[in-house]
Write an enzyme that holds these catalytic residues in place. Sequence first.
Site, PDB file in Angstrom:
ATOM      1  N   GLU A   1      -4.196   7.242  -5.477  1.00 43.88           N
ATOM      2  CA  GLU A   1      -4.553   6.308  -6.559  1.00 43.88           C
ATOM      3  C   GLU A   1      -5.988   6.556  -6.973  1.00 43.88           C
ATOM      4  OE1 GLU A   1      -3.861   2.222  -5.689  1.00 43.88           O
ATOM      5  OE2 GLU A   1      -1.810   2.546  -5.009  1.00 43.88           O
TER       6      GLU A   1
ATOM      7  N   ARG B   1       0.847  -1.183   0.000  1.00 46.13           N
ATOM      8  CA  ARG B   1       0.000   0.000   0.000  1.00 46.13           C
ATOM      9  C   ARG B   1       0.892   1.245   0.000  1.00 46.13           C
ATOM     10  NH1 ARG B   1      -3.590  -2.689  -1.578  1.00 46.13           N
ATOM     11  NH2 ARG B   1      -5.677  -2.958  -0.687  1.00 46.13           N
TER      12      ARG B   1
ATOM     13  N   HIS C   1      -0.865  -0.223  -9.777  1.00 46.61           N
ATOM     14  CA  HIS C   1      -1.565  -1.109  -8.831  1.00 46.61           C
ATOM     15  C   HIS C   1      -2.159  -2.328  -9.549  1.00 46.61           C
ATOM     16  CE1 HIS C   1      -3.612  -1.204  -4.668  1.00 46.61           C
ATOM     17  NE2 HIS C   1      -3.551  -2.420  -5.154  1.00 46.61           N
TER      18      HIS C   1
HETATM   19  C1  DGY Z   1      -5.714  -6.145  -2.616  1.00 47.82           C
HETATM   20  O1  DGY Z   1      -6.337  -7.207  -2.728  1.00 47.82           O
HETATM   21  O2  DGY Z   1      -5.592  -5.577  -1.534  1.00 47.82           O
HETATM   22  C2  DGY Z   1      -5.102  -5.577  -3.842  1.00 47.82           C
HETATM   23  O3  DGY Z   1      -4.378  -4.445  -3.571  1.00 47.82           O
HETATM   24  C3  DGY Z   1      -6.170  -5.285  -4.890  1.00 47.82           C
HETATM   25  O4  DGY Z   1      -7.185  -4.563  -4.341  1.00 47.82           O
END
Ligand code: DGY
Length: 320
Positions: A268, A239, A286
């Site tokens: 994002e 993240r 991402h």
């Molecule tokens: C997650 O599963 O957390 C990925 O980042 C996609 O959303």
Amino acid sequence: MSKPVLWIPRKLSANTEKRALDTYECILNPDDHPHSAQTIIEMSAQVDAILPCHSELFDESVSAALSARVKIIANHSVGVDHCNLEALGKRGIVVTNTPDVLSDATAEIAMLLLLGAARRAAEGDRLVRSGRWTSWSPSFMVGQQVSGKRIGIIGMGKVGQVMARRARGFDMSVHYHNRSRLSPELEQGAIWHESLDALLEVSDFLSLHCPATPDTRGLLNASSLAKLPKGAILVNTARGALVDEDALVESIRSGHLAAAGLDCFVTEPGANPAFAEHENIFMLPHIGSATRDTRDAMGFRALDNLDAFFAGEQPRDRLV
Ligand code: DGY
């Protein structure tokens, strides 16, 4: 008996939507537009369940304003930092996620970023693609060798463990920092560092695999980045909130960090425009879990959780 009404705010895999339509009365989003907080609140009055992605924000105020009709939020993501679990729990709304099924895909992207940042892949592609590749010499586009180096992994959950296996394939020695030490079978020879600082000091490459929580926000800041060996490379597929982006830019600018490979950003979509000024920041939008296999697996895992809930059972991945 009538089918529960399920809102799927984003376009999911065809297999997931087909299976959802068999069991639920679904509200789909064929053109895949994003939704405002207001829309989420309004939609909640029409549905029994929501199957959102990390792009739908259920912060404290949205959670408080959701209709009492919604009984479960079955996330199509492993990360749940877009959900205020405490606020949703207070409303009596069940929340689930999709662990395990995206570990391979995410570790693939982490390895791609690690290799790409070390060996200047995106920079090389830009050079060739733009017709600016006009000479070659042994001093041209020299990068960092990966094989035999030390990798530090923060967060040795499922994704971190797959990343460790992939890194071993490159003869890297694996070090990790985790709240608790893994069993020897799971550790597979990886070296546990109780303190983050001890891990940072030995990380030629550092890969982030922990969730974004109030405790881990800004974990990689000016002070922690400075503890990495000079010339280290940072990889983030977890993240954006884990990294203080100004500090990252400064560390790249000063040459302390040799490069970074990033799939996640504080903002994002869009990312941080300051990153684009640096050829040695390799970025992806991402897409850690974006493979056909994994999209189906995530959708099915979310539906398994919903099916269990509506059958009166405990969903396997219940968080609150
Ligand atoms: C997650 O599963 O957390 C990925 O980042 C996609 O959303």
